[in-house]
Design a protein around this motif. Structure first.
Motif, PDB file in Angstrom:
ATOM      1  N   MET A   1       0.746  -0.939  -0.085  1.00  0.00           N
ATOM      2  CA  MET A   1      -0.077   0.082   0.055  1.00  0.00           C
ATOM      3  C   MET A   1       0.925   1.398  -0.062  1.00  0.00           C
ATOM      4  SD  MET A   1      -2.785   1.246   2.878  1.00  0.00           S
ATOM      5  CE  MET A   1      -4.200   1.301   1.975  1.00  0.00           C
ATOM      6  N   LYS A   2       0.617   2.348  -0.945  1.00  0.00           N
ATOM      7  CA  LYS A   2       1.429   3.311  -1.088  1.00  0.00           C
ATOM      8  C   LYS A   2       1.371   4.534   0.042  1.00  0.00           C
ATOM      9  CE  LYS A   2       1.182   2.958  -6.042  1.00  0.00           C
ATOM     10  NZ  LYS A   2       1.019   3.582  -7.439  1.00  0.00           N
ATOM     11  N   LYS A   3       0.187   4.216   0.673  1.00  0.00           N
ATOM     12  CA  LYS A   3      -0.272   5.270   1.736  1.00  0.00           C
ATOM     13  C   LYS A   3       0.600   4.866   3.303  1.00  0.00           C
ATOM     14  CE  LYS A   3      -4.342   7.139   4.038  1.00  0.00           C
ATOM     15  NZ  LYS A   3      -5.549   6.917   4.097  1.00  0.00           N
TER      16      LYS A   3
ATOM     17  N   LEU B   1      10.666   0.238  11.919  1.00  0.00           N
ATOM     18  CA  LEU B   1       9.745  -0.689  12.268  1.00  0.00           C
ATOM     19  C   LEU B   1      10.350  -1.141  13.404  1.00  0.00           C
ATOM     20  CD1 LEU B   1       7.457  -2.884  12.431  1.00  0.00           C
ATOM     21  CD2 LEU B   1       8.781  -4.401  11.000  1.00  0.00           C
ATOM     22  N   VAL B   2       9.755  -1.186  14.871  1.00  0.00           N
ATOM     23  CA  VAL B   2      10.206  -1.725  16.095  1.00  0.00           C
ATOM     24  C   VAL B   2       9.733  -3.091  16.345  1.00  0.00           C
ATOM     25  CG1 VAL B   2      10.014  -1.642  18.628  1.00  0.00           C
ATOM     26  CG2 VAL B   2      10.472   0.557  17.392  1.00  0.00           C
ATOM     27  N   GLY B   3       8.619  -3.428  15.842  1.00  0.00           N
ATOM     28  CA  GLY B   3       7.678  -4.548  15.993  1.00  0.00           C
ATOM     29  C   GLY B   3       6.695  -4.483  16.905  1.00  0.00           C
ATOM     30  N   GLY B   4       5.979  -5.519  17.337  1.00  0.00           N
ATOM     31  CA  GLY B   4       4.856  -5.833  17.969  1.00  0.00           C
ATOM     32  C   GLY B   4       5.033  -5.888  19.485  1.00  0.00           C
ATOM     33  N   ALA B   5       4.165  -6.159  20.337  1.00  0.00           N
ATOM     34  CA  ALA B   5       3.987  -5.884  21.541  1.00  0.00           C
ATOM     35  C   ALA B   5       5.362  -6.535  22.584  1.00  0.00           C
ATOM     36  CB  ALA B   5       2.802  -6.342  22.212  1.00  0.00           C
TER      37      ALA B   5
ATOM     38  N   PRO C   1      -0.749  -4.990   4.268  1.00  0.00           N
ATOM     39  CA  PRO C   1       0.805  -5.049   4.406  1.00  0.00           C
ATOM     40  C   PRO C   1       1.421  -4.999   5.859  1.00  0.00           C
ATOM     41  CG  PRO C   1      -0.172  -2.904   3.870  1.00  0.00           C
ATOM     42  CD  PRO C   1      -1.398  -3.910   4.027  1.00  0.00           C
ATOM     43  N   LEU C   2       0.832  -4.591   6.810  1.00  0.00           N
ATOM     44  CA  LEU C   2       1.309  -4.655   8.368  1.00  0.00           C
ATOM     45  C   LEU C   2       1.533  -6.252   8.425  1.00  0.00           C
ATOM     46  CD1 LEU C   2      -0.488  -1.804  10.077  1.00  0.00           C
ATOM     47  CD2 LEU C   2       1.827  -1.939   9.274  1.00  0.00           C
ATOM     48  N   ALA C   3       0.522  -7.124   8.210  1.00  0.00           N
ATOM     49  CA  ALA C   3       0.795  -8.365   8.545  1.00  0.00           C
ATOM     50  C   ALA C   3       1.960  -9.284   7.959  1.00  0.00           C
ATOM     51  CB  ALA C   3      -0.606  -9.218   8.103  1.00  0.00           C
ATOM     52  N   GLN C   4       2.514  -8.609   6.699  1.00  0.00           N
ATOM     53  CA  GLN C   4       3.568  -9.146   6.398  1.00  0.00           C
ATOM     54  C   GLN C   4       4.706  -8.575   6.902  1.00  0.00           C
ATOM     55  OE1 GLN C   4       3.296  -7.747   2.026  1.00  0.00           O
ATOM     56  NE2 GLN C   4       1.430  -8.919   1.691  1.00  0.00           N
TER      57      GLN C   4
ATOM     58  N   PRO D   1       1.046 -11.220  17.300  1.00  0.00           N
ATOM     59  CA  PRO D   1      -0.153 -11.217  16.428  1.00  0.00           C
ATOM     60  C   PRO D   1       0.078  -9.688  15.511  1.00  0.00           C
ATOM     61  CG  PRO D   1      -0.797 -10.369  18.542  1.00  0.00           C
ATOM     62  CD  PRO D   1       0.623 -10.839  18.670  1.00  0.00           C
ATOM     63  N   THR D   2      -0.927  -9.451  14.688  1.00  0.00           N
ATOM     64  CA  THR D   2      -0.752  -8.475  13.735  1.00  0.00           C
ATOM     65  C   THR D   2      -0.651  -6.985  14.310  1.00  0.00           C
ATOM     66  OG1 THR D   2      -3.041  -8.489  12.991  1.00  0.00           O
ATOM     67  CG2 THR D   2      -1.460  -9.881  11.760  1.00  0.00           C
ATOM     68  N   VAL D   3      -1.309  -7.011  15.357  1.00  0.00           N
ATOM     69  CA  VAL D   3      -1.374  -5.637  16.103  1.00  0.00           C
ATOM     70  C   VAL D   3      -1.008  -5.811  17.500  1.00  0.00           C
ATOM     71  CG1 VAL D   3      -2.935  -4.375  14.850  1.00  0.00           C
ATOM     72  CG2 VAL D   3      -3.824  -5.686  16.559  1.00  0.00           C
ATOM     73  N   PRO D   4      -0.495  -4.948  18.147  1.00  0.00           N
ATOM     74  CA  PRO D   4       0.131  -3.642  17.715  1.00  0.00           C
ATOM     75  C   PRO D   4       1.381  -3.792  16.962  1.00  0.00           C
ATOM     76  CG  PRO D   4       0.539  -3.799  19.990  1.00  0.00           C
ATOM     77  CD  PRO D   4      -0.022  -5.205  19.713  1.00  0.00           C
ATOM     78  N   VAL D   5       1.495  -2.531  15.987  1.00  0.00           N
ATOM     79  CA  VAL D   5       2.764  -2.586  15.462  1.00  0.00           C
ATOM     80  C   VAL D   5       3.159  -1.269  15.442  1.00  0.00           C
ATOM     81  CG1 VAL D   5       4.006  -2.653  13.126  1.00  0.00           C
ATOM     82  CG2 VAL D   5       1.937  -4.318  13.417  1.00  0.00           C
TER      83      VAL D   5
END
Length: 102
Positions: free
Chosen positions: A1-3, A74-78, A55-58, A63-67
């Protein structure tokens, strides 16, 4: 995603979250308790949240959140954020990007 790159670069700390996720709540509370004012995107509330989540899931956060992104990186998840906090690396990282002035 470009955004996505634009969303990440808006502020020194960006959190992609869901209101329904307890770990997202924990991470948001951690940053807010530090006095950091992150940009928070609630993917279950914003338009096109599902499109942003794909795209965050990739990014290999489970899990996919938080990111969490700090200084466009990118730091990562929890788990990663809590590890950084427990080994005392999170505060210096926040200071380095100007998100914390202690």
């Amino acid at each position: 995603m470009k955004k996505l790159p634009k969303m990440i670069s808006e502020k020194s700390v960006v959190i992609f979250s869901k209101n329904s996720c307890c770990m997202s709540h924990t991470i948001k509370t951690l940053f807010l308790d530090f006095g950091v004012s992150p940009t928070i995107y609630e993917l279950d509330e914003i338009n096109r949240g599902k499109e942003i989540e794909q795209p965050l899931a990739q990014l290999d956060c489970s899990p996919t959140v938080p990111v969490v992104f700090i200084g466009d990186q990118l730091v990562g998840g929890a788990n990663k954020v809590m590890s950084l906090h427990l080994n005392r690396s999170l505060v210096p990282m926040l200071k380095r990007v100007g998100a914390l002035w202690l």
